[in-house]
Design an enzyme around this catalytic site. Sequence first.
Site, mmCIF file in Angstrom:
data_model
loop_
_atom_site.group_PDB
_atom_site.id
_atom_site.type_symbol
_atom_site.label_atom_id
_atom_site.label_comp_id
_atom_site.label_asym_id
_atom_site.label_seq_id
_atom_site.Cartn_x
_atom_site.Cartn_y
_atom_site.Cartn_z
ATOM 1 N N CYS A 149 101.984 120.580 33.555
ATOM 2 C CA CYS A 149 102.377 121.871 32.979
ATOM 3 C C CYS A 149 101.441 122.357 31.868
ATOM 4 O O CYS A 149 101.187 123.549 31.746
ATOM 5 C CB CYS A 149 103.824 121.841 32.504
ATOM 6 S SG CYS A 149 104.281 120.417 31.531
ATOM 7 N N LYS A 226 115.319 112.848 33.589
ATOM 8 C CA LYS A 226 114.920 113.939 32.705
ATOM 9 C C LYS A 226 115.727 115.178 33.090
ATOM 10 O O LYS A 226 115.642 115.659 34.219
ATOM 11 C CB LYS A 226 113.421 114.211 32.853
ATOM 12 C CG LYS A 226 112.934 115.337 31.957
ATOM 13 C CD LYS A 226 111.429 115.515 32.079
ATOM 14 C CE LYS A 226 110.918 116.620 31.184
ATOM 15 N NZ LYS A 226 109.463 116.789 31.316
ATOM 16 N N ARG A 236 107.577 123.139 23.881
ATOM 17 C CA ARG A 236 106.726 124.038 24.682
ATOM 18 C C ARG A 236 105.753 124.796 23.792
ATOM 19 O O ARG A 236 104.667 125.155 24.220
ATOM 20 C CB ARG A 236 107.588 124.958 25.536
ATOM 21 C CG ARG A 236 108.215 124.130 26.648
ATOM 22 C CD ARG A 236 109.201 124.862 27.490
ATOM 23 N NE ARG A 236 109.872 123.877 28.346
ATOM 24 C CZ ARG A 236 111.009 124.072 28.976
ATOM 25 N NH1 ARG A 236 111.606 125.241 28.877
ATOM 26 N NH2 ARG A 236 111.543 123.136 29.722
ATOM 27 N N LYS A 279 115.985 111.402 29.009
ATOM 28 C CA LYS A 279 115.499 112.481 28.154
ATOM 29 C C LYS A 279 116.291 113.746 28.414
ATOM 30 O O LYS A 279 116.462 114.074 29.594
ATOM 31 C CB LYS A 279 114.010 112.705 28.457
ATOM 32 C CG LYS A 279 113.379 113.819 27.638
ATOM 33 C CD LYS A 279 111.931 114.074 28.057
ATOM 34 C CE LYS A 279 111.352 115.186 27.189
ATOM 35 N NZ LYS A 279 110.000 115.539 27.542
HETATM 36 ZN ZN LIG Z 1 105.611 119.116 32.786
#
Ligand SMILES: [Zn+2]
Length: 355
Positions: A149, A226, A236, A279
């Site tokens: 990501c 997760k 983020r 998580k």
């Molecule tokens: Zn990721």
Amino acid sequence: MDVKQALHGTLLPVKLAAFGQTGTLSLVRKLVHRPRRLRRSPALQNLVRETRLSAYDFVLPLFVSERLERRQPIESMPGVFQLSLMEIVDDAQRAQDLDLQAVLLFGIPEKKDEQASRAYAENGVVQKALQAIKAKCPDLVVITDVCLCEYMSHGHCGVTRVDGDHFHVLNDETVELLVKTALSHAAAGADLVAPSDMMDGRIGAIRDALDAGGFDQTGIMSYAAKFASAFYGPFREAAESPPQFGDRRSYQLDYANADEALREVALDIDEGADIIMVKPALPYIDVLWRVHERFEKPTAAYHVSGEYAMLKAAAEKGIVDERAAVIEIMTALRRAGADIIITYWARELAKWLRE
Ligand SMILES: [Zn+2]
């Protein structure tokens, strides 16, 4: 004599006897068990404490950016920084000096694209940081986050295909790139690779590729359970990886599902995970407990950015005592089965535990 001395000192039996003479005790049936006996003094409490924290329990996440010359604060996470390639080594060294055993590396590349090519480039940011850290701190355990990501222009954890209004994150195509990424981290010296993407079958694929590539001693810490969580927001910003469209619910777990989480963990163990992770941490403490009880594998909990930011904000407003609250939360996570806790407080915890 102050109250403390009166309670813990020689006056206690006298006082109790006096209390007895008042007749009040006759209201209580004759007690064989008085659990409060063991809470009578700090020394007794220390003797019977079940869960203890040590600097060895904690892993410090570090963000390294190819774009920076100097550290840059992450606004939503006071005390956390994006670091330059030069600074990451010093921060790793400082972590080691505090007795922390491990750091978890996240990379922010100079350029992003649709194939996440900087994730598996030999001279990528994580690969360079790894080599530099390992050259200076060979004994520090360096774990690398394996995901796409941060490297994808669209911010999703995998290869995407868009059909009209719909987008899909393609599983097997993504696993191929994750394998390349994990291999490049192993080659650069990672002790453990930590796939955080939640694609199906990626642990087995990475294990096979590592073994075939001569990295049978490189371990896998799997983000096995997760959850798609509202608590990832500040991360983020830290990793510059918000998805540009859609969300991550087609690959991360529904937070309503604990049995499904156990099935995910079982699959990852089957495929060769050495350490499994839950998580976020505190909202999933029941899952943590069940995972540790059922599988008896080294279990990690990731106390995530939103959990950190929330408590930081409360502490800044004077609503909670930061140190007391953090130690209580970390103790709760250990008590619930976490052998390893990944936390942005790792350094502070190491210092507090020394005092
Ligand atoms: Zn990721």
